[in-house]
Design a protein around this motif. Sequence first.
Motif, mmCIF file in Angstrom:
data_model
loop_
_atom_site.group_PDB
_atom_site.id
_atom_site.type_symbol
_atom_site.label_atom_id
_atom_site.label_comp_id
_atom_site.label_asym_id
_atom_site.label_seq_id
_atom_site.Cartn_x
_atom_site.Cartn_y
_atom_site.Cartn_z
ATOM 1 N N GLU A 194 -4.979 10.282 2.788
ATOM 2 C CA GLU A 194 -6.226 9.648 2.376
ATOM 3 C C GLU A 194 -5.964 8.189 2.089
ATOM 4 O O GLU A 194 -4.931 7.828 1.520
ATOM 5 C CB GLU A 194 -6.779 10.313 1.119
ATOM 6 C CG GLU A 194 -7.248 11.726 1.345
ATOM 7 C CD GLU A 194 -7.838 12.348 0.087
ATOM 8 O OE1 GLU A 194 -8.062 11.620 -0.902
ATOM 9 O OE2 GLU A 194 -8.088 13.550 0.098
ATOM 10 N N LEU A 195 -6.897 7.342 2.489
ATOM 11 C CA LEU A 195 -6.839 5.921 2.183
ATOM 12 C C LEU A 195 -8.042 5.572 1.325
ATOM 13 O O LEU A 195 -9.177 5.895 1.678
ATOM 14 C CB LEU A 195 -6.876 5.080 3.466
ATOM 15 C CG LEU A 195 -5.734 5.263 4.446
ATOM 16 C CD1 LEU A 195 -5.990 4.461 5.715
ATOM 17 C CD2 LEU A 195 -4.424 4.844 3.815
ATOM 18 N N SER A 196 -7.796 4.925 0.216
ATOM 19 C CA SER A 196 -8.875 4.509 -0.671
ATOM 20 C C SER A 196 -9.449 3.185 -0.164
ATOM 21 O O SER A 196 -8.722 2.220 0.032
ATOM 22 C CB SER A 196 -8.344 4.341 -2.087
ATOM 23 O OG SER A 196 -9.363 3.888 -2.926
ATOM 24 N N THR A 197 -10.756 3.149 0.075
ATOM 25 C CA THR A 197 -11.379 1.942 0.599
ATOM 26 C C THR A 197 -12.449 1.380 -0.324
ATOM 27 O O THR A 197 -12.802 0.221 -0.203
ATOM 28 C CB THR A 197 -12.026 2.200 1.976
ATOM 29 O OG1 THR A 197 -12.998 3.230 1.832
ATOM 30 C CG2 THR A 197 -10.991 2.591 3.000
ATOM 31 N N SER A 256 -14.080 -3.878 2.711
ATOM 32 C CA SER A 256 -12.908 -3.068 2.367
ATOM 33 C C SER A 256 -12.838 -1.820 3.246
ATOM 34 O O SER A 256 -11.765 -1.383 3.636
ATOM 35 C CB SER A 256 -12.948 -2.644 0.900
ATOM 36 O OG SER A 256 -12.855 -3.752 0.063
ATOM 37 N N ARG A 257 -13.985 -1.262 3.541
ATOM 38 C CA ARG A 257 -14.015 -0.068 4.390
ATOM 39 C C ARG A 257 -13.583 -0.392 5.815
ATOM 40 O O ARG A 257 -12.873 0.380 6.449
ATOM 41 C CB ARG A 257 -15.410 0.549 4.373
ATOM 42 C CG ARG A 257 -15.774 1.008 2.962
ATOM 43 C CD ARG A 257 -17.053 1.714 2.957
ATOM 44 N NE ARG A 257 -16.672 3.123 3.022
ATOM 45 C CZ ARG A 257 -17.518 4.113 2.931
ATOM 46 N NH1 ARG A 257 -18.787 3.893 2.813
ATOM 47 N NH2 ARG A 257 -17.093 5.342 2.988
ATOM 48 N N TYR A 279 -11.574 -2.881 6.623
ATOM 49 C CA TYR A 279 -10.131 -3.117 6.502
ATOM 50 C C TYR A 279 -9.374 -1.785 6.446
ATOM 51 O O TYR A 279 -8.344 -1.615 7.093
ATOM 52 C CB TYR A 279 -9.847 -3.962 5.257
ATOM 53 C CG TYR A 279 -8.391 -4.175 4.997
ATOM 54 C CD1 TYR A 279 -7.634 -5.010 5.808
ATOM 55 C CD2 TYR A 279 -7.761 -3.548 3.928
ATOM 56 C CE1 TYR A 279 -6.292 -5.206 5.571
ATOM 57 C CE2 TYR A 279 -6.420 -3.742 3.672
ATOM 58 C CZ TYR A 279 -5.685 -4.568 4.501
ATOM 59 O OH TYR A 279 -4.363 -4.753 4.261
ATOM 60 N N GLY A 280 -9.907 -0.814 5.688
ATOM 61 C CA GLY A 280 -9.293 0.514 5.603
ATOM 62 C C GLY A 280 -9.267 1.224 6.945
ATOM 63 O O GLY A 280 -8.300 1.900 7.285
ATOM 64 N N TYR A 281 -10.330 1.054 7.711
ATOM 65 C CA TYR A 281 -10.389 1.656 9.040
ATOM 66 C C TYR A 281 -9.268 1.108 9.924
ATOM 67 O O TYR A 281 -8.572 1.855 10.607
ATOM 68 C CB TYR A 281 -11.757 1.388 9.684
ATOM 69 C CG TYR A 281 -11.801 1.733 11.145
ATOM 70 C CD1 TYR A 281 -11.934 3.057 11.553
ATOM 71 C CD2 TYR A 281 -11.681 0.750 12.121
ATOM 72 C CE1 TYR A 281 -11.965 3.388 12.897
ATOM 73 C CE2 TYR A 281 -11.713 1.071 13.463
ATOM 74 C CZ TYR A 281 -11.849 2.390 13.848
ATOM 75 O OH TYR A 281 -11.858 2.703 15.184
ATOM 76 N N TYR A 282 -9.078 -0.208 9.903
ATOM 77 C CA TYR A 282 -8.027 -0.799 10.734
ATOM 78 C C TYR A 282 -6.633 -0.451 10.224
ATOM 79 O O TYR A 282 -5.709 -0.294 11.022
ATOM 80 C CB TYR A 282 -8.228 -2.314 10.860
ATOM 81 C CG TYR A 282 -9.338 -2.629 11.827
ATOM 82 C CD1 TYR A 282 -9.160 -2.445 13.197
ATOM 83 C CD2 TYR A 282 -10.575 -3.061 11.387
ATOM 84 C CE1 TYR A 282 -10.187 -2.694 14.097
ATOM 85 C CE2 TYR A 282 -11.604 -3.318 12.279
ATOM 86 C CZ TYR A 282 -11.393 -3.136 13.630
ATOM 87 O OH TYR A 282 -12.407 -3.377 14.528
ATOM 88 N N ARG A 283 -6.483 -0.304 8.914
ATOM 89 C CA ARG A 283 -5.194 0.168 8.378
ATOM 90 C C ARG A 283 -4.903 1.574 8.868
ATOM 91 O O ARG A 283 -3.786 1.892 9.279
ATOM 92 C CB ARG A 283 -5.225 0.158 6.850
ATOM 93 C CG ARG A 283 -4.637 -1.070 6.258
ATOM 94 C CD ARG A 283 -4.457 -1.034 4.766
ATOM 95 N NE ARG A 283 -4.071 0.238 4.205
ATOM 96 C CZ ARG A 283 -4.605 0.750 3.110
ATOM 97 N NH1 ARG A 283 -5.541 0.122 2.459
ATOM 98 N NH2 ARG A 283 -4.185 1.906 2.663
ATOM 99 N N HIS A 322 0.864 -1.186 0.000
ATOM 100 C CA HIS A 322 0.000 0.000 0.000
ATOM 101 C C HIS A 322 0.899 1.234 0.000
ATOM 102 O O HIS A 322 1.989 1.225 0.561
ATOM 103 C CB HIS A 322 -0.891 0.040 1.234
ATOM 104 C CG HIS A 322 -1.802 -1.139 1.354
ATOM 105 N ND1 HIS A 322 -2.897 -1.318 0.547
ATOM 106 C CD2 HIS A 322 -1.772 -2.216 2.174
ATOM 107 C CE1 HIS A 322 -3.508 -2.438 0.866
ATOM 108 N NE2 HIS A 322 -2.843 -3.011 1.866
#
Length: 107
Positions: free
Chosen positions: A71-74, A80-81, A83-87, A48
Amino acid sequence: MDSNWHTWWPGSVSKGDSVSSYVYDKYSFQIEKISYYGIQLKWKENGHSGTGILKVLPYNTDSTALELATELSTGNNPFSRIYGYYRAKKIKQMLDTIINITPVIRR
């Protein structure tokens, strides 16, 4: 541009041809630009990547605060969202660790 960063960076520093990479806990950061508004960074972690801006903000008359905006694309998929939150949470924890173990530099 980033010649003094290696003196306080808690991880390893690898020097490239024109840019240094600052590595800490699977994350790699590169300084792209330093401006009046902040330090523009590029980061990578486990396939990533993204960009962000690190700002130094006045907090009190004798203190400052650091803010990293990225910004993180989720996508639209709910999994996926999540997973993005935990990333994002993991990135925040890693940055908090860097700030907490970095010694205070006094001039």
